[in-house]
Design an enzyme around this catalytic site. Structure first.
Site, PDB file in Angstrom:
ATOM      1  N   ASP A 176      43.084  41.864  42.389  1.00 13.11           N
ATOM      2  CA  ASP A 176      41.966  40.984  42.745  1.00 13.11           C
ATOM      3  C   ASP A 176      41.976  40.520  44.197  1.00 13.11           C
ATOM      4  OD1 ASP A 176      40.851  41.398  40.339  1.00 13.11           O
ATOM      5  OD2 ASP A 176      40.964  39.342  39.619  1.00 13.11           O
ATOM      6  N   ASP A 230      45.816  47.690  40.431  1.00 17.42           N
ATOM      7  CA  ASP A 230      45.251  47.963  39.107  1.00 17.42           C
ATOM      8  C   ASP A 230      43.727  48.027  39.131  1.00 17.42           C
ATOM      9  OD1 ASP A 230      45.517  48.360  36.245  1.00 17.42           O
ATOM     10  OD2 ASP A 230      44.495  46.438  36.102  1.00 17.42           O
ATOM     11  N   ASP A 231      43.092  47.226  40.006  1.00 20.27           N
ATOM     12  CA  ASP A 231      41.617  47.259  40.074  1.00 20.27           C
ATOM     13  C   ASP A 231      41.144  48.667  40.435  1.00 20.27           C
ATOM     14  OD1 ASP A 231      41.381  44.427  39.745  1.00 20.27           O
ATOM     15  OD2 ASP A 231      42.090  44.234  41.806  1.00 20.27           O
TER      16      ASP A 231
END
Ligand code: NAI
Length: 568
Positions: free
Chosen positions: A263, A285-286
């Site tokens: 994020d 991970d995004d």
């Protein structure tokens, strides 16, 4: 590098429960009575035995009943059922974590699929919005841009010395909520809890961290209760210098640590991943987790359609960060299946707000150019589909209902089993619903969404739409990383993890159109993914640990179990 195999020589019970529990008791052997109860790592609440109550001077500080973890779990479930909404459940659970870490994870691991919406998306977004108000106690580290020059020193303040994962955010783009500055701490906290809930990565090995670089959110800057530093975000150069010091400090203080970026503002996320992905053990991970899950879904779809990914033609509807990330991972997967890189990209097309990306367009970025081919310009999606003849249509546009009846029917005329993934979220942004995809394709579409849709009964058949949720993949991949300490986290690790994930869907489930296995089985799923990731890390020479004879045994021996250790 500290080798993990030395750990295996220890008593497995102790290892699995928590290294930190033992250490806390050993290091602080003066801890007695109320201090033991007030420390979430040592507190067992009503589970202290009669002997322990005498030995640790707990008599009188607890009610007389002596319970096991299972009874304590039931009591927590009762408390939770009395809470009016998920935010209240979230606050209760964070309070429980502050009191008793073992019980917290016992609860979380009892039914991860049920607790993910409480501890993570969507409730964590609400929690971040109110983070300053509900802040009680830190569960991770805050390092600010004003701390430059002292980052190593500060990291050494963390009590655990063998940290294997730092999940780090700047709070720059929290879920769909924008810049939340230091209030974004809820994200690293929640994401790492999912490592344990879904894959049993020991919590003592995890460090949530917020790199506070200020915020451009004026409402927060004006809020007297805001917990972060009160200044605007820095320039790109300043940020990058700060991040470089952070990366160097992590490598020095925690040499076996993988950095998980989460994020960050989109442009920062893409730039920093490109800088570090081939240099250190890290992932975002995004970007990679999202793309990995989408590819896993496509591999799952191949198991249903009988096709091969390298023979597919893909149209990405939406060419933003999610679209580019997914396209890149699909190209990597096709390349691993034998296509050359250019040939793979030739099979991937993109469509954005200005229409089909084709050679005459002048408004496209360097990353988008890779998927830009000689085509007739069009702003009409159905027309583009007729021209390109994709077998796969993936929606990451944020535009709800963009996959109209004509679009789905066109895909269905061209393909016996059209693959349609409508990944935009929340629900009203999904490019089409599960019902629409199944109805308009006469039950032939293989469908997945970014949000959950209910099972559908149509013409006497049951259809179970898939949900491309990141938690399917990153906990298992992380467990594989934990077991092998790879030098880098390559696309291949995500893709092979994705293949393991897709391989867990049974024939019966495939018959219902399922491309992912049921979420309720997440611990087993993550364990299988980790085994495959570890195998590939060893095979490809990425692992910095020696290959054991039995990889599943290695993975199992490292997994955390929520149970109280004996106190002698
Ligand atoms: P973004 O803003 O970077 O990109 C959006 C893209 O859609 C742009 O290329 C834009 O030109 C295009 N677009 C916008 N309106 C359009 C229209 N009317 N017709 C055609 N194209 C249009 O957004 P990002 O980060 O790429 O995310 C896109 C969506 O994907 C979001 O809804 C997000 O929630 C979803 N997503 C889902 C994930 C999952 O299911 N696991 C993971 C990541 C993102």
């Amino acid at each position: 590098m500290k080798t993990i195999y030395s750990n295996q020589k220890k008593d497995l019970d102790v290892l699995k429960v928590s290294d930190s529990y033992e250490r806390t008791l050993k290091d602080q052997n003066s801890l007695r009575g109320i201090e033991i109860l007030e420390n979430p790592l040592t507190n067992k609440g009503t589970a202290f035995s009669a002997e322990e109550r005498i030995k640790y001077k707990l008599k009188g500080l607890l009610p007389p009943i002596i319970e096991g973890l299972d009874q304590q779990l039931k009591r927590v479930m009762n408390h939770l059922s009395l809470k009016p909404n998920n935010l209240e459940r979230y606050i209760y659970m964070i309070g429980l974590l502050d009191r008793n870490e073992t019980l917290f994870y016992k609860v979380l691991m009892s039914d991860p699929a049920r607790f993910i919406p409480i501890m993570y998306d969507p409730t964590v977004g609400e929690a971040c919005l109110k983070f300053s108000d509900i802040y009680r106690r830190n569960g991770g580290m805050y390092i600010t841009i004003k701390d430059r020059g002292k980052l190593k020193e500060i990291l050494r303040n963390w009590p655990e010395k063998d940290i294997r994962f730092i999940c780090v955010s700047t709070g720059g783009r929290i879920l769909g909520l924008g810049d939340l500055g230091a209030n974004g701490m809820g994200i690293p906290l929640g994401k790492l809890q999912l490592y344990t809930a879904c894959a049993a990565v020991p919590p003592a090995k995890l460090l949530p961290l917020l790199l506070d670089c200020g915020t451009d959110n004026q409402k927060l800057l004006d809020d007297p209760l805001y917990i972060g530093i009160r200044q605007n975000r820095p320039s790109i150069d300043e940020l990058d210098t700060f991040v470089q010091e952070f990366v160097d400090a992590v490598q020095d203080v925690f040499p076996s640590c993988c950095i998980h970026f989460e994020d960050w503002r989109g442009i920062d996320a893409i730039r920093l991943l490109a800088r570090y992905k081939d240099r250190i053990c890290c992932y975002n991970d995004d970007i990679q987790g999202t793309a990995g899950v989408a590819v896993a879904g496509l591999i799952g779809a191949m198991h249903i359609s009988g096709g091969e990914l390298k023979n597919q033609r893909v149209l990405m509807f939406g060419a933003g960060s999610a679209g580019i990330g997914i396209a890149g991972m699909i190209a990597s997967a096709m390349h691993l299946d034998g296509l050359d890189e250019v040939g793979a990209r030739r099979q991937i097309f993109m469509f954005d707000i200005n229409g089909l990306l084709e050679k005459s367009r002048t408004d496209i970025s360097e990353e988008q150019k890779l998927y830009t081919h000689i085509n007739t310009p069009t702003k009409n999606l159905a027309e583009a589909i007729r021209a390109i003849k994709p077998t796969i249509l993936i929606g990451v546009s944020t535009v709800g209902k963009a996959f109209t009846k004509e679009v789905v029917e066109t895909m269905s005329q061209l393909n016996q089993r059209p693959i349609i993934f409508a990944l935009s979220n929340p629900t009203d942004h999904a490019e089409c619903s599960a019902l629409e995809a199944y109805q308009w394709s006469n039950g032939r579409a293989i469908y997945a969404a970014g949000v959950p849709f209910d099972e559908i009964r149509m013409d006497g058949k049951t259809f179970t739409p898939g949900q491309a949720n990141n938690f399917y993949l990153f906990p298992g991949v992380s467990l594989g990383i934990y077991a092998t300490c790879p030098k880098l986290v390559t696309d291949e690790l995500w893709i092979e993890g994705g293949k393991a994930l897709a391989g867990l869907v049974t024939e019966e489930q495939r018959a219902k159109g399922m491309v992912f296995p049921p979420q309720s089985d997440i611990l087993n799923i993550s364990t299988k993914i980790a085994e495959r990731v570890a195998e590939v890390a060893f095979e490809k020479g990425l692992a910095q640990e020696a290959r054991p004879e039995d990889i599943p045994n290695l993975i199992h021996s490292l997994q955390y179990e929520a149970k109280y250790p004996r106190i002698n």
